[in-house]
Design a protein around this motif. Structure first.
Motif, PDB file in Angstrom:
ATOM      1  N   LEU A  47       4.731   4.380  -5.565  1.00  0.00           N
ATOM      2  CA  LEU A  47       5.117   5.746  -5.218  1.00  0.00           C
ATOM      3  C   LEU A  47       4.723   6.085  -3.785  1.00  0.00           C
ATOM      4  O   LEU A  47       5.506   6.694  -3.042  1.00  0.00           O
ATOM      5  CB  LEU A  47       4.462   6.734  -6.185  1.00  0.00           C
ATOM      6  CG  LEU A  47       4.989   6.759  -7.622  1.00  0.00           C
ATOM      7  CD1 LEU A  47       4.139   7.692  -8.480  1.00  0.00           C
ATOM      8  CD2 LEU A  47       6.449   7.185  -7.659  1.00  0.00           C
ATOM      9  N   ILE A  48       3.511   5.698  -3.396  1.00  0.00           N
ATOM     10  CA  ILE A  48       3.046   5.957  -2.031  1.00  0.00           C
ATOM     11  C   ILE A  48       3.926   5.219  -1.028  1.00  0.00           C
ATOM     12  O   ILE A  48       4.317   5.766   0.017  1.00  0.00           O
ATOM     13  CB  ILE A  48       1.572   5.532  -1.873  1.00  0.00           C
ATOM     14  CG1 ILE A  48       0.660   6.453  -2.698  1.00  0.00           C
ATOM     15  CG2 ILE A  48       1.157   5.533  -0.409  1.00  0.00           C
ATOM     16  CD1 ILE A  48       0.627   7.884  -2.212  1.00  0.00           C
ATOM     17  N   LEU A  64       9.953   9.144   4.318  1.00  0.00           N
ATOM     18  CA  LEU A  64       9.567   9.874   5.532  1.00  0.00           C
ATOM     19  C   LEU A  64      10.057   9.155   6.782  1.00  0.00           C
ATOM     20  O   LEU A  64      10.466   9.796   7.757  1.00  0.00           O
ATOM     21  CB  LEU A  64       8.051  10.050   5.574  1.00  0.00           C
ATOM     22  CG  LEU A  64       7.468  10.995   4.525  1.00  0.00           C
ATOM     23  CD1 LEU A  64       5.940  11.031   4.630  1.00  0.00           C
ATOM     24  CD2 LEU A  64       8.033  12.398   4.671  1.00  0.00           C
ATOM     25  N   ARG A  86      14.161  14.131  -2.384  1.00  0.00           N
ATOM     26  CA  ARG A  86      13.552  12.931  -2.942  1.00  0.00           C
ATOM     27  C   ARG A  86      12.048  12.897  -2.661  1.00  0.00           C
ATOM     28  O   ARG A  86      11.255  12.473  -3.504  1.00  0.00           O
ATOM     29  CB  ARG A  86      14.222  11.670  -2.362  1.00  0.00           C
ATOM     30  CG  ARG A  86      15.663  11.463  -2.761  1.00  0.00           C
ATOM     31  CD  ARG A  86      15.843  11.568  -4.264  1.00  0.00           C
ATOM     32  NE  ARG A  86      14.919  10.666  -4.972  1.00  0.00           N
ATOM     33  CZ  ARG A  86      14.445  10.914  -6.191  1.00  0.00           C
ATOM     34  NH1 ARG A  86      14.764  12.024  -6.831  1.00  0.00           N
ATOM     35  NH2 ARG A  86      13.642  10.042  -6.762  1.00  0.00           N
ATOM     36  N   VAL A  87      11.636  13.314  -1.480  1.00  0.00           N
ATOM     37  CA  VAL A  87      10.207  13.373  -1.159  1.00  0.00           C
ATOM     38  C   VAL A  87       9.507  14.347  -2.099  1.00  0.00           C
ATOM     39  O   VAL A  87       8.415  14.060  -2.622  1.00  0.00           O
ATOM     40  CB  VAL A  87       9.985  13.784   0.309  1.00  0.00           C
ATOM     41  CG1 VAL A  87       8.495  14.061   0.579  1.00  0.00           C
ATOM     42  CG2 VAL A  87      10.480  12.695   1.256  1.00  0.00           C
ATOM     43  N   ARG A 110       7.052   4.232  -1.447  1.00  0.00           N
ATOM     44  CA  ARG A 110       8.380   4.848  -1.411  1.00  0.00           C
ATOM     45  C   ARG A 110       8.367   6.156  -0.629  1.00  0.00           C
ATOM     46  O   ARG A 110       9.301   6.445   0.123  1.00  0.00           O
ATOM     47  CB  ARG A 110       8.880   5.089  -2.837  1.00  0.00           C
ATOM     48  CG  ARG A 110      10.314   5.641  -2.892  1.00  0.00           C
ATOM     49  CD  ARG A 110      11.273   4.733  -2.149  1.00  0.00           C
ATOM     50  NE  ARG A 110      12.636   5.222  -2.197  1.00  0.00           N
ATOM     51  CZ  ARG A 110      13.596   4.815  -1.379  1.00  0.00           C
ATOM     52  NH1 ARG A 110      13.331   3.898  -0.454  1.00  0.00           N
ATOM     53  NH2 ARG A 110      14.807   5.304  -1.482  1.00  0.00           N
ATOM     54  N   ARG A 111       7.320   6.941  -0.780  1.00  0.00           N
ATOM     55  CA  ARG A 111       7.214   8.191  -0.021  1.00  0.00           C
ATOM     56  C   ARG A 111       7.184   7.912   1.480  1.00  0.00           C
ATOM     57  O   ARG A 111       7.823   8.599   2.274  1.00  0.00           O
ATOM     58  CB  ARG A 111       5.950   8.952  -0.442  1.00  0.00           C
ATOM     59  CG  ARG A 111       5.852  10.339   0.164  1.00  0.00           C
ATOM     60  CD  ARG A 111       4.561  11.044  -0.256  1.00  0.00           C
ATOM     61  NE  ARG A 111       4.600  12.443   0.085  1.00  0.00           N
ATOM     62  CZ  ARG A 111       4.311  12.941   1.278  1.00  0.00           C
ATOM     63  NH1 ARG A 111       3.954  12.125   2.264  1.00  0.00           N
ATOM     64  NH2 ARG A 111       4.380  14.241   1.510  1.00  0.00           N
ATOM     65  N   ARG A 112       6.443   6.877   1.859  1.00  0.00           N
ATOM     66  CA  ARG A 112       6.359   6.494   3.266  1.00  0.00           C
ATOM     67  C   ARG A 112       7.733   6.067   3.791  1.00  0.00           C
ATOM     68  O   ARG A 112       8.120   6.411   4.906  1.00  0.00           O
ATOM     69  CB  ARG A 112       5.338   5.364   3.412  1.00  0.00           C
ATOM     70  CG  ARG A 112       4.969   5.008   4.845  1.00  0.00           C
ATOM     71  CD  ARG A 112       3.943   3.887   4.845  1.00  0.00           C
ATOM     72  NE  ARG A 112       2.737   4.280   4.140  1.00  0.00           N
ATOM     73  CZ  ARG A 112       2.169   3.577   3.177  1.00  0.00           C
ATOM     74  NH1 ARG A 112       2.700   2.427   2.771  1.00  0.00           N
ATOM     75  NH2 ARG A 112       1.072   4.001   2.596  1.00  0.00           N
ATOM     76  N   ILE A 141       9.100  12.706  -5.441  1.00  0.00           N
ATOM     77  CA  ILE A 141       8.005  11.729  -5.399  1.00  0.00           C
ATOM     78  C   ILE A 141       6.656  12.445  -5.460  1.00  0.00           C
ATOM     79  O   ILE A 141       5.725  12.001  -6.157  1.00  0.00           O
ATOM     80  CB  ILE A 141       8.093  10.868  -4.126  1.00  0.00           C
ATOM     81  CG1 ILE A 141       9.309   9.943  -4.177  1.00  0.00           C
ATOM     82  CG2 ILE A 141       6.817  10.054  -3.932  1.00  0.00           C
ATOM     83  CD1 ILE A 141       9.184   8.771  -5.106  1.00  0.00           C
ATOM     84  N   ASP A 142       6.535  13.552  -4.740  1.00  0.00           N
ATOM     85  CA  ASP A 142       5.277  14.308  -4.753  1.00  0.00           C
ATOM     86  C   ASP A 142       4.961  14.816  -6.161  1.00  0.00           C
ATOM     87  O   ASP A 142       3.798  14.802  -6.586  1.00  0.00           O
ATOM     88  CB  ASP A 142       5.352  15.476  -3.775  1.00  0.00           C
ATOM     89  CG  ASP A 142       5.232  15.031  -2.320  1.00  0.00           C
ATOM     90  OD1 ASP A 142       4.703  13.926  -2.098  1.00  0.00           O
ATOM     91  OD2 ASP A 142       5.669  15.778  -1.429  1.00  0.00           O
TER      92      ASP A 142
END
Length: 230
Positions: free
Chosen positions: A43-44, A51, A82-83, A46-48, A86-87
């Motif tokens: 998850l981390i 961004l 999407r961000v 994918r978030r990166r 994810i959060d």
């Protein structure tokens, strides 16, 4: 087919070199992550990635031709959704784990540390706490390393280690230099002594990491007079 010459076979040399590195460096063993840790790390990551895509699309929008000036903003809005998703998934994942929930709450007692900093630390730096200050700084790549060769003495620079962790800690140091009384005083003292602001912020990154490591090691919340020797 002819066999390659003996000196082209490097397995034995590779094994010897790896054994030498292990003996000299003594790396800290790291256990394989379990399914929950892998999920959090995914998850981390994918978030990166999202961004990074948002940043790239924002740059493209500045120079986009007319037909794309509506297409790119639509994609930007989709990426932002999407961000946010994810959060929410990260919130749910951490809240379901008593260990992660306690660790994140502890980390976020430090002024300047929010979810953008605490969650990558949980996912990408599980060694935070058990290691001493020098070991954790070397692991992250927050310790300045010499660039000397023969008689030449280069400037000490920060490199290597876990770059994504170092990047979020740097962001935390930027905020802490304004809001955290300990880091703010440290930053101002370095700048007043003539240190370039970038160098001062790198030092603040290392100091913030040291403080967070001590907090995790002793399982105590942030304190203004916390010792950093742990």
């Amino acid at each position: 087919m002819a066999k390659p010459p003996g000196n082209a076979k490097t397995d034995r040399l590779d094994a010897q070199l790896l054994a030498l590195v292990a003996d000299r460096v003594r790396p800290t063993p790291r256990s394989l992550p379990d399914a929950a840790s892998q999920h959090l790390e995914a998850l981390i990551t994918r978030r990166r990635q999202l961004l990074d895509m948002l940043s790239a699309e924002g740059n493209r929008l500045e120079h986009a031709v007319a037909p794309l000036r509506r297409e790119i903003p639509r994609h930007i809005r989709w990426l932002e959704r999407r961000v946010a998703a994810i959060d929410r998934d990260l919130d749910d994942t951490i809240q379901k784990s008593p260990i992660w929930r306690v660790k994140e709450n502890l980390l976020r007692t430090a002024p300047g540390v929010g979810p953008v900093v605490s969650r990558p630390l949980l996912a990408d730096l599980p060694e935070l706490g058990p290691l001493n200050r020098k070991q954790i700084a070397a692991l992250v790549g927050a310790a300045p390393l010499a660039r000397d060769s023969g008689a030449r003495r280069g400037k000490r620079v920060v490199w290597g280690g876990r770059a994504p962790v170092r990047a979020v800690l740097y962001m935390g140091a930027l905020v802490a230099a304004r809001r955290n009384p300990v880091i703010r005083a440290f930053y101002r003292r370095l700048v007043a002594a003539g240190k370039p602001k970038k160098v001062a912020l790198a030092a603040c990154t290392r100091k913030l990491l040291t403080i967070l490591n001590a907090m995790m090691r002793t399982n105590t919340t942030w304190q203004i007079n916390r010792p950093e020797s742990a």
